[in-house]
Scaffold this motif. Structure first.
Motif, PDB file in Angstrom:
ATOM      1  N   ILE A   1      -6.955  -2.196  -9.299  1.00 25.93           N
ATOM      2  CA  ILE A   1      -6.113  -1.765  -8.189  1.00 25.93           C
ATOM      3  C   ILE A   1      -6.998  -1.283  -7.040  1.00 25.93           C
ATOM      4  O   ILE A   1      -8.005  -0.614  -7.256  1.00 25.93           O
ATOM      5  CB  ILE A   1      -5.180  -0.627  -8.653  1.00 25.93           C
ATOM      6  N   HIS A   2      -6.610  -1.629  -5.811  1.00 24.57           N
ATOM      7  CA  HIS A   2      -7.279  -1.120  -4.619  1.00 24.57           C
ATOM      8  C   HIS A   2      -6.400  -0.045  -3.992  1.00 24.57           C
ATOM      9  O   HIS A   2      -5.179  -0.059  -4.134  1.00 24.57           O
ATOM     10  CB  HIS A   2      -7.511  -2.249  -3.613  1.00 24.57           C
ATOM     11  N   HIS A   3      -7.042   0.871  -3.283  1.00 26.77           N
ATOM     12  CA  HIS A   3      -6.352   1.981  -2.623  1.00 26.77           C
ATOM     13  C   HIS A   3      -6.400   1.749  -1.117  1.00 26.77           C
ATOM     14  O   HIS A   3      -7.489   1.650  -0.541  1.00 26.77           O
ATOM     15  CB  HIS A   3      -7.020   3.307  -2.984  1.00 26.77           C
ATOM     16  N   TYR A   4      -5.243   1.697  -0.492  1.00 21.16           N
ATOM     17  CA  TYR A   4      -5.124   1.444   0.941  1.00 21.16           C
ATOM     18  C   TYR A   4      -4.807   2.764   1.635  1.00 21.16           C
ATOM     19  O   TYR A   4      -3.692   3.271   1.555  1.00 21.16           O
ATOM     20  CB  TYR A   4      -4.080   0.354   1.208  1.00 21.16           C
ATOM     21  N   THR A   5      -5.815   3.335   2.264  1.00 19.87           N
ATOM     22  CA  THR A   5      -5.714   4.648   2.872  1.00 19.87           C
ATOM     23  C   THR A   5      -5.243   4.531   4.316  1.00 19.87           C
ATOM     24  O   THR A   5      -5.904   3.883   5.132  1.00 19.87           O
ATOM     25  CB  THR A   5      -7.085   5.356   2.848  1.00 19.87           C
ATOM     26  N   LEU A   6      -4.123   5.134   4.599  1.00 20.99           N
ATOM     27  CA  LEU A   6      -3.626   5.243   5.970  1.00 20.99           C
ATOM     28  C   LEU A   6      -3.976   6.643   6.456  1.00 20.99           C
ATOM     29  O   LEU A   6      -3.552   7.638   5.847  1.00 20.99           O
ATOM     30  CB  LEU A   6      -2.120   5.026   6.009  1.00 20.99           C
ATOM     31  N   THR A   7      -4.755   6.727   7.508  1.00 22.45           N
ATOM     32  CA  THR A   7      -5.148   8.012   8.070  1.00 22.45           C
ATOM     33  C   THR A   7      -4.606   8.099   9.487  1.00 22.45           C
ATOM     34  O   THR A   7      -4.908   7.244  10.323  1.00 22.45           O
ATOM     35  CB  THR A   7      -6.681   8.167   8.090  1.00 22.45           C
ATOM     36  N   LEU A   8      -3.794   9.107   9.738  1.00 29.99           N
ATOM     37  CA  LEU A   8      -3.207   9.348  11.055  1.00 29.99           C
ATOM     38  C   LEU A   8      -3.894  10.561  11.664  1.00 29.99           C
ATOM     39  O   LEU A   8      -4.023  11.594  11.018  1.00 29.99           O
ATOM     40  CB  LEU A   8      -1.705   9.607  10.921  1.00 29.99           C
ATOM     41  N   MET A   9      -4.333  10.419  12.908  1.00 27.97           N
ATOM     42  CA  MET A   9      -5.029  11.504  13.594  1.00 27.97           C
ATOM     43  C   MET A   9      -4.292  11.877  14.868  1.00 27.97           C
ATOM     44  O   MET A   9      -3.937  10.999  15.663  1.00 27.97           O
ATOM     45  CB  MET A   9      -6.446  11.070  13.941  1.00 27.97           C
ATOM     46  N   ALA A  10      -4.059  13.159  15.053  1.00 28.12           N
ATOM     47  CA  ALA A  10      -3.498  13.683  16.299  1.00 28.12           C
ATOM     48  C   ALA A  10      -4.685  13.978  17.217  1.00 28.12           C
ATOM     49  O   ALA A  10      -5.642  14.634  16.797  1.00 28.12           O
ATOM     50  CB  ALA A  10      -2.705  14.950  16.025  1.00 28.12           C
TER      51      ALA A  10
END
Length: 187
Positions: free
Chosen positions: A140-149
């Motif tokens: 399994i791969h991990h898809y990291t969504l990173t949101l920055m203000a």
């Protein structure tokens, strides 16, 4: 859980300079009605490329919502990154920035193409919009969504920056970051 914490901490550490605490009315949070943090993305969220047998989906971007950005937020930036893809560098699936502070999310499929709600950067696939997982058979791969203000005006950065260029441009301008991880493996 260790992997999730390490990925988010690493991504945030690259850009968060002088982070500020969350507003009193809540914590800055990224969520999705399409999947829960740490859970599998739907097959429709996987990439669609007829020349790649690992791209088994429809390339429909998952819905994303965020709330409680820190005071002073003028725009957001978002990245989708697969740290296990193409070792040792990983795969950048989506780079977007210049998202106005008035935007609080994206509908399902909305960022599968360019949008006037963000400035498109450049993914590893040389695309200015979301491109879903094309995970080979195996782990399994991990898809990291990173949101920055950020404290940057939505028009501050030119279109077409890749992940490294965008991260460099955001140094000293990120007020706070939050994230969400989806997993995927070829069915």
């Amino acid at each position: 859980m260790f992997l999730r914490g390490s990925i988010l901490a690493g991504a945030a550490a690259l850009v968060v300079m002088g982070a500020v605490p969350a507003q009193a009315d809540g914590v800055f949070t990224l969520t999705s009605p399409s999947f829960k943090d740490g859970e599998r993305l739907a097959v429709k969220n996987a990439g669609n490329n007829k020349s790649n047998p690992n791209c088994v989906g429809e390339n429909v971007s998952p819905a994303l919502n965020w709330s409680n950005p820190p005071a002073g937020t003028k725009s957001f930036a978002i990245f989708m990154f697969d740290p296990e893809g193409r070792p040792p560098g990983g795969v950048s699936h989506w780079v977007a920035y210049g998202i106005p502070a008035s935007v609080t999310g994206f509908a399902e499929g909305e960022v599968s193409k360019t949008s006037d709600k963000y400035v498109g950067g450049t993914s590893l696939m040389k695309l200015p919009h979301y491109f879903g997982p094309c995970t080979p058979p195996g782990p399994i791969h991990h898809y990291t969504l990173t949101l920055m203000a950020t404290d940057l005006e939505p028009t501050a950065l030119a279109a077409g920056l890749d992940r490294a260029e965008a991260m460099k441009a955001l140094e000293g301008h990120v007020l706070q970051a939050t994230g969400l991880i989806g997993t995927f493996s070829k069915p």
